[in-house]
Design a protein around this motif. Structure first.
Motif, PDB file in Angstrom:
ATOM      1  N   TYR A   1       0.832  -1.204   0.000  1.00 19.11           N
ATOM      2  CA  TYR A   1       0.000   0.000   0.000  1.00 19.11           C
ATOM      3  C   TYR A   1       0.867   1.254   0.000  1.00 19.11           C
ATOM      4  CZ  TYR A   1      -3.069   3.707   1.614  1.00 19.11           C
ATOM      5  OH  TYR A   1      -3.743   4.904   1.724  1.00 19.11           O
ATOM      6  N   MET A   2       1.879   1.301   0.873  1.00 25.31           N
ATOM      7  CA  MET A   2       2.710   2.494   0.962  1.00 25.31           C
ATOM      8  C   MET A   2       3.548   2.702  -0.294  1.00 25.31           C
ATOM      9  SD  MET A   2       2.067   4.275   3.483  1.00 25.31           S
ATOM     10  CE  MET A   2       1.489   4.370   5.169  1.00 25.31           C
ATOM     11  N   ALA A   3       4.042   1.616  -0.876  1.00 23.69           N
ATOM     12  CA  ALA A   3       4.825   1.731  -2.110  1.00 23.69           C
ATOM     13  C   ALA A   3       3.956   2.298  -3.241  1.00 23.69           C
ATOM     14  CB  ALA A   3       5.394   0.376  -2.501  1.00 23.69           C
ATOM     15  N   THR A   4       2.705   1.865  -3.296  1.00 26.55           N
ATOM     16  CA  THR A   4       1.784   2.377  -4.309  1.00 26.55           C
ATOM     17  C   THR A   4       1.537   3.867  -4.122  1.00 26.55           C
ATOM     18  OG1 THR A   4       0.677   0.228  -4.464  1.00 26.55           O
ATOM     19  CG2 THR A   4      -0.534   2.143  -5.286  1.00 26.55           C
ATOM     20  N   GLU A   5       1.335   4.285  -2.872  1.00 27.48           N
ATOM     21  CA  GLU A   5       1.118   5.698  -2.585  1.00 27.48           C
ATOM     22  C   GLU A   5       2.349   6.531  -2.944  1.00 27.48           C
ATOM     23  OE1 GLU A   5      -1.926   7.255  -1.189  1.00 27.48           O
ATOM     24  OE2 GLU A   5      -2.361   5.414  -2.286  1.00 27.48           O
ATOM     25  N   LEU A   6       3.519   5.989  -2.644  1.00 28.61           N
ATOM     26  CA  LEU A   6       4.759   6.712  -2.937  1.00 28.61           C
ATOM     27  C   LEU A   6       4.942   6.886  -4.441  1.00 28.61           C
ATOM     28  CD1 LEU A   6       7.149   7.923  -1.337  1.00 28.61           C
ATOM     29  CD2 LEU A   6       8.399   5.819  -1.826  1.00 28.61           C
ATOM     30  N   ALA A   7       4.573   5.865  -5.199  1.00 24.52           N
ATOM     31  CA  ALA A   7       4.715   5.926  -6.654  1.00 24.52           C
ATOM     32  C   ALA A   7       3.842   7.032  -7.255  1.00 24.52           C
ATOM     33  CB  ALA A   7       4.365   4.578  -7.273  1.00 24.52           C
ATOM     34  N   LYS A   8       2.734   7.355  -6.596  1.00 27.77           N
ATOM     35  CA  LYS A   8       1.837   8.411  -7.089  1.00 27.77           C
ATOM     36  C   LYS A   8       2.359   9.808  -6.794  1.00 27.77           C
ATOM     37  CE  LYS A   8      -2.365   5.787  -5.852  1.00 27.77           C
ATOM     38  NZ  LYS A   8      -3.560   5.897  -4.970  1.00 27.77           N
ATOM     39  N   ALA A   9       3.288   9.907  -5.837  1.00 32.66           N
ATOM     40  CA  ALA A   9       3.606  11.212  -5.255  1.00 32.66           C
ATOM     41  C   ALA A   9       4.392  12.126  -6.188  1.00 32.66           C
ATOM     42  CB  ALA A   9       4.370  11.019  -3.949  1.00 32.66           C
ATOM     43  N   GLY A  10       5.521  11.663  -6.700  1.00 32.23           N
ATOM     44  CA  GLY A  10       6.372  12.509  -7.522  1.00 32.23           C
ATOM     45  C   GLY A  10       7.100  13.546  -6.694  1.00 32.23           C
ATOM     46  N   GLY A  11       8.132  14.147  -7.259  1.00 30.63           N
ATOM     47  CA  GLY A  11       8.856  15.215  -6.575  1.00 30.63           C
ATOM     48  C   GLY A  11       9.877  14.755  -5.566  1.00 30.63           C
ATOM     49  N   LEU A  12      10.237  13.471  -5.601  1.00 27.86           N
ATOM     50  CA  LEU A  12      11.163  12.932  -4.598  1.00 27.86           C
ATOM     51  C   LEU A  12      12.442  12.411  -5.253  1.00 27.86           C
ATOM     52  CD1 LEU A  12       8.521  10.912  -2.525  1.00 27.86           C
ATOM     53  CD2 LEU A  12       9.333  13.238  -2.089  1.00 27.86           C
ATOM     54  N   GLU A  13      12.785  12.934  -6.412  1.00 29.93           N
ATOM     55  CA  GLU A  13      13.851  12.368  -7.228  1.00 29.93           C
ATOM     56  C   GLU A  13      15.221  12.414  -6.563  1.00 29.93           C
ATOM     57  OE1 GLU A  13      11.686  14.646  -8.225  1.00 29.93           O
ATOM     58  OE2 GLU A  13      10.401  13.440  -9.542  1.00 29.93           O
ATOM     59  N   ASP A  14      15.476  13.366  -5.670  1.00 28.07           N
ATOM     60  CA  ASP A  14      16.798  13.500  -5.054  1.00 28.07           C
ATOM     61  C   ASP A  14      16.976  12.630  -3.814  1.00 28.07           C
ATOM     62  OD1 ASP A  14      17.522  15.302  -6.952  1.00 28.07           O
ATOM     63  OD2 ASP A  14      17.208  17.085  -5.719  1.00 28.07           O
ATOM     64  N   LEU A  15      15.922  11.920  -3.433  1.00 24.84           N
ATOM     65  CA  LEU A  15      15.970  11.110  -2.215  1.00 24.84           C
ATOM     66  C   LEU A  15      16.078   9.626  -2.556  1.00 24.84           C
ATOM     67  CD1 LEU A  15      13.104  12.779  -0.122  1.00 24.84           C
ATOM     68  CD2 LEU A  15      15.509  13.474  -0.300  1.00 24.84           C
ATOM     69  N   ASP A  16      16.975   8.925  -1.871  1.00 25.49           N
ATOM     70  CA  ASP A  16      17.039   7.471  -1.933  1.00 25.49           C
ATOM     71  C   ASP A  16      16.284   6.953  -0.712  1.00 25.49           C
ATOM     72  OD1 ASP A  16      18.662   7.554  -4.207  1.00 25.49           O
ATOM     73  OD2 ASP A  16      20.505   7.614  -3.023  1.00 25.49           O
ATOM     74  N   ILE A  17      15.075   6.440  -0.934  1.00 24.77           N
ATOM     75  CA  ILE A  17      14.163   6.106   0.161  1.00 24.77           C
ATOM     76  C   ILE A  17      14.104   4.599   0.352  1.00 24.77           C
ATOM     77  CG2 ILE A  17      11.801   6.333   1.030  1.00 24.77           C
ATOM     78  CD1 ILE A  17      11.517   8.766  -0.876  1.00 24.77           C
ATOM     79  N   TYR A  18      14.276   4.170   1.604  1.00 24.99           N
ATOM     80  CA  TYR A  18      14.256   2.757   1.962  1.00 24.99           C
ATOM     81  C   TYR A  18      13.160   2.538   3.001  1.00 24.99           C
ATOM     82  CZ  TYR A  18      18.865   2.869  -0.231  1.00 24.99           C
ATOM     83  OH  TYR A  18      19.912   3.047  -1.122  1.00 24.99           O
ATOM     84  N   LEU A  19      12.373   1.492   2.816  1.00 24.98           N
ATOM     85  CA  LEU A  19      11.257   1.197   3.712  1.00 24.98           C
ATOM     86  C   LEU A  19      11.453  -0.192   4.324  1.00 24.98           C
ATOM     87  CD1 LEU A  19       8.473   2.213   4.729  1.00 24.98           C
ATOM     88  CD2 LEU A  19       7.450   1.007   2.796  1.00 24.98           C
TER      89      LEU A  19
END
Length: 631
Positions: free
Chosen positions: A234-252
């Motif tokens: 669920y969270m990965a799907t929400e993150l994919a919709k967000a945009g604007g996070l290109e400079d961040l390497d995000i780990y969950l």
């Protein structure tokens, strides 16, 4: 001293809400009223026939505790002999109200002097490039969708979420993300976008290289066990919709991810079942204490296996953002400039002459509605001293020490009259918030602090207490960095989540009193020493009679808020029953803490072993850690 009904009868007469309840017998026919009456009657010496109700059992637990708290009970009896007044009651149960003086300014000055560290030797190797040397972390908390949010979910996700609804809620958080909330109102998305904006500001103004990237680690925790199987998706799907996070390497990281890491760490040790033991503490599911400790402890593992440039970690809450233009205008520094302070990692002497290392750093918060006034507007206002006390504040007026402590610790600006100069002296913090704080990897590995997994409130303060008085020199402390302020936006976008969690959060605050009081009894030093070091705000949750405090607060809260009384009672029974029926006690809490201490020692021993291994072993960990990247 055995419990005397006289004190309780005097107390009921002196507390207007309880006195009115007892006099108005005609309203005692509801189930909640009968439970309240059973509690009051038992302590008044009227045992009654029904001893099997939750509140009767709670009263029995209070009696047992009172009989053991001889000094406190004796003081209470003496006060009752001359009649109880509002002032006497508050001073008995809540002496923190007069900590350091009678006036607010006296108390503020006393706290600041108590927290001052002198003879400072600055860190010779401070953070110089926050983008590459700090891991930014946060906790993502997920709960079930309310009915009106379900239409925002896919059919498959809605059905999977509904299949969990029959489960009993296991954990309570301040404002977890409600499944189905609009993507732009999702706290995870909101906080990450704020962090990305902070980073872009640094790049545009020379605080970071234009091609720099920033590592962000998130823990994913759920309120119901059944949500674990769908939370990541669920969270990965929400993150994919967000945009604007290109400079961040995000780990969950989920609980499954942490167990995999723990198992692999256990293989480095010559101890039976080491992986399971490490996994019992190194994880993300559970109360706040568990994921809070993980988000700190993962940074030295990352340093060894992924990136040797990492010096420390800094945790934010995802309802907070750095207001960069305001920071620069009012402090002369951007967020990254504040991280470069040589006070983070400095060594000095505290008020008792002990050598301490400022290996942790703490900032402050300003509410979104207040930032137009000033960045330094306290997020907790001083209560009006002339305002009458009502309900639970008659015995537990926490806003008072919280507000004074906020002024004395969080709002201090170095160099002003009566303040440390920020060079030869600085401020050490006890009062910190769950976000806006960090720790150096070297301090973590040297002192091994952790928050016990039973802690569900004030996990940030419990973290420091674990090593506060352990005798090691230099000891570990939070350094106050003036102007490292984040804007707290929770009311601006998370209103539905806050409202939904409000009562559960309040009941969790009762547990905080019980756990902190028991916690202080077995830590190095003594209860008196721990309380002296943490008063007035953190210390106000340490009392000789935590069960009495918790249930008196509960009764007063139910009488003050009758429309919520049924829900409050149900939540209290869910969360406090283990202490009422004896499944949990001061003894079991101490046993759990000591077991967790041993497990954390194993974790750091495994890190030492990993550091000695060749690149092939480290590569296994690197693959797992980097495999948790979702953006």
């Amino acid at each position: 001293m055995k419990t005397s009904p006289r004190f309780w009868n005097e107390l009921w007469r002196a507390l207007p809400e309880i006195n009115a309840f007892l006099e108005n017998k005609e309203h005692h026919d509801s189930e909640v009223a009968r439970e309240i009456n059973a509690f009051l009657s038992f302590l008044s010496g009227e045992k009654g026939e029904d001893s099997d109700t939750f509140m009767t059992k709670a009263a029995q637990a209070v009696v047992r505790e009172w009989d053991e708290a001889v000094s406190f009970a004796g003081k209470a009896e003496l006060l009752a002999e001359s009649g109880l007044s509002e002032d006497k009651i508050l001073r008995l149960f809540f002496p923190e109200g007069t900590f350091g003086g009678e006036r607010y300014d006296e108390q503020e000055k006393y706290i600041r002097e108590k927290r001052t560290v002198k003879d400072i030797s600055p860190n010779p190797d401070p953070v110089t490039d926050p983008a590459s040397q700090i891991i930014f972390t946060s906790n993502v908390l997920l709960t079930l969708p309310p009915e009106d949010f379900k239409s925002n979910l896919s059919d498959d996700m809605r059905k999977r979420a509904e299949s969990v609804e029959h489960e009993e809620q296991k954990y309570w958080f301040d404002h977890p993300i409600l499944m189905g909330v609009d993507t732009q109102a999702n706290e995870m998305i909101y906080g990450l976008k704020g962090l990305a904006e902070t980073f872009r500001y640094e790049k545009e103004n020379g605080g970071a290289a234009t091609d720099a990237r920033m590592t962000v680690i998130l823990s994913l925790s759920v309120t119901h066990d059944g949500l674990a199987g769908l939370a990541h998706e669920y969270m990965a799907t929400e993150l994919a919709k967000a945009g604007g996070l290109e400079d961040l390497d995000i780990y969950l990281f989920t609980e499954e991810d942490t167990k995999t890491l723990a198992s692999l760490l256990g293989e480095l040790l010559d101890e039976k079942d080491a992986g399971r033991k490490i996994g019992s503490v190194f994880g993300v599911d559970g109360r706040y204490g568990r994921h809070y400790s993980f988000l700190k402890a993962v940074s030295p593992l990352w340093n060894i296996a992924v990136d040797r440039k990492i010096k420390g970690t800094f945790k934010i809450d995802l309802d907070q953002v750095f207001p960069q233009p305001v920071l620069v205008r009012e402090t002369g520094k951007s967020a990254f400039d504040h991280f470069r302070t040589p006070l983070w990692g400095a060594v000095g002497r505290d008020e008792k002459g002990r050598q301490v290392e400022m290996g942790m750093i703490a900032g402050a918060l300003v509410n979104e509605k207040d930032i137009a006034k000033s960045l330094f507007t306290p997020d907790v206002p001083l209560p009006d001293p002339a305002a009458p006390l009502r309900g639970e504040t008659r015995i537990f007026n926490k806003q008072h020490p919280m507000a004074v402590s906020t002024l004395a610790e969080m709002m201090t600006s170095y160099g002003k009259e009566g303040m440390p100069d920020g060079e030869s002296a600085c401020l050490s913090r006890v009062h910190v918030t769950g976000g806006t704080n960090g720790i150096l990897c070297r301090s973590l590995r040297r002192m091994k602090p952790f928050t016990p997994s039973f802690i569900g409130r004030a996990e940030d303060q419990a973290y420091l207490i674990s090593v506060l008085l352990d005798g090691t020199e230099p000891g570990l402390r939070y350094v106050h960095e003036p102007g490292l302020v984040m804007r707290h936006d929770k009311e601006a976008f998370a209103g539905a989540a806050i409202a939904a969690a409000k009562l559960g959060t309040w009941v969790a605050d009762l547990l905080r009193v019980i756990y902190f009081s028991y916690y202080s009894r077995f830590l190095p030093g003594s209860t008196e020493a721990v309380k002296d070091a943490t008063d007035p705000f953190t210390g106000c949750f340490i009392t000789p009679v935590p069960m009495a405090m918790a249930f008196l607060r509960l009764v007063l809260k139910m009488l003050e808020s009758p429309s919520d009384a049924r829900t409050l009672l149900d939540l209290a029974e869910q969360q406090l029953s283990p202490f009422v029926d004896g499944r949990e006690s001061a003894v079991t809490v101490e046993k759990q803490w000591r077991e967790e201490r041993r497990c954390w020692d194993l974790y750091y021993k495994a890190l030492d072993r990993l550091e000695e291994k060749d690149i092939r072993v480290k590569e296994k960990f690197r693959e797992i850690l980097q495999g948790c990247r979702i953006s």
